[in-house]
Design a protein around this motif. Structure first.
Motif, PDB file in Angstrom:
ATOM      1  N   GLU A  83       7.772  -4.374  12.352  1.00  0.00           N
ATOM      2  CA  GLU A  83       6.323  -4.411  12.558  1.00  0.00           C
ATOM      3  C   GLU A  83       5.959  -3.949  13.969  1.00  0.00           C
ATOM      4  O   GLU A  83       4.920  -3.319  14.188  1.00  0.00           O
ATOM      5  N   ASP A  84       6.813  -4.231  14.944  1.00  0.00           N
ATOM      6  CA  ASP A  84       6.563  -3.782  16.313  1.00  0.00           C
ATOM      7  C   ASP A  84       6.821  -2.289  16.452  1.00  0.00           C
ATOM      8  O   ASP A  84       6.117  -1.597  17.196  1.00  0.00           O
ATOM      9  N   LEU A  85       7.814  -1.782  15.757  1.00  0.00           N
ATOM     10  CA  LEU A  85       8.092  -0.348  15.758  1.00  0.00           C
ATOM     11  C   LEU A  85       6.874   0.406  15.244  1.00  0.00           C
ATOM     12  O   LEU A  85       6.441   1.406  15.835  1.00  0.00           O
ATOM     13  N   ALA A  86       6.291  -0.088  14.160  1.00  0.00           N
ATOM     14  CA  ALA A  86       5.087   0.545  13.611  1.00  0.00           C
ATOM     15  C   ALA A  86       3.947   0.516  14.626  1.00  0.00           C
ATOM     16  O   ALA A  86       3.190   1.481  14.763  1.00  0.00           O
ATOM     17  N   GLU A  87       3.826  -0.586  15.377  1.00  0.00           N
ATOM     18  CA  GLU A  87       2.765  -0.684  16.383  1.00  0.00           C
ATOM     19  C   GLU A  87       3.021   0.263  17.550  1.00  0.00           C
ATOM     20  O   GLU A  87       2.088   0.888  18.067  1.00  0.00           O
TER      21      GLU A  87
END
Length: 182
Positions: A83-87
């Motif tokens: 989810e942080d990679l996507a952000e």
């Protein structure tokens, strides 16, 4: 009923990546002292998520060894959780270290501890997220030196040879002091 624009909806869902990193470090116990005034600054990258990297005793040992060297400081960076990679990708925010939230481009050296062959691609992802040219021939003296060590780099450095400036082959106890001196 009037709905909010889709873009505004996604912006309101933005993840505060730096706050998550600060919270993660706050939950840790037994931290290592970092001399941020040391002449050589290294970012030690584990090309997988935090939970996998922190389970690596070799990674933890190298981190401690560098931080106990009088001429070096070392901060950790991991591949962001999904989810942080996507952000990071959505917002364009560069990947940063846990300890000082510094961009990898601010370090003298980015050293990867590569334990698994499947993480080769994650080395490239981290470089891309740091806005560091992926191929070594595209980097110059304004970029950090990219080093790879660990079991995969020792057994077969060839898959990363177009992307890494130098390899740390062998045991860290012997290699790290010489690496810092160089």
């Amino acid at each position: 009923m009037r709905s909010r624009p889709l873009v505004a909806y996604y912006d309101s869902m933005a993840i505060d990546l730096r706050a998550k990193a600060r919270a993660r470090v706050a939950r840790e116990h037994g931290g290592v002292t970092i001399d941020r005034a040391a002449p050589v600054r290294l970012a030690l990258a584990f090309p997988n998520v935090y939970a996998v990297g922190m389970a690596s005793l070799g990674y933890q040992l190298v981190y401690e060894m560098i931080n106990t060297h009088p001429d070096a400081s070392c901060e950790r960076v991991f591949l962001p959780d999904p989810e942080d990679l996507a952000e990071h990708e959505r917002s364009g925010e560069q990947i940063f270290t846990l300890e000082s939230l510094s961009s990898l481009s601010e370090f003298d050296v980015v050293a990867f501890s590569v334990s698994f062959e499947l993480d080769y691609i994650n080395v490239l992802r981290i470089l891309r997220l740091a806005n560091i040219p992926i191929r070594r021939q595209d980097r110059d003296e304004t970029h950090p030196i990219i080093i790879a060590g660990g079991p995969c780099a020792t057994l077969n450095p060839e898959p990363l040879s177009d992307f890494v400036d130098a390899f740390a082959i062998g045991d860290g106890e012997d290699t790290i002091p010489r690496l810092i001196a160089a």
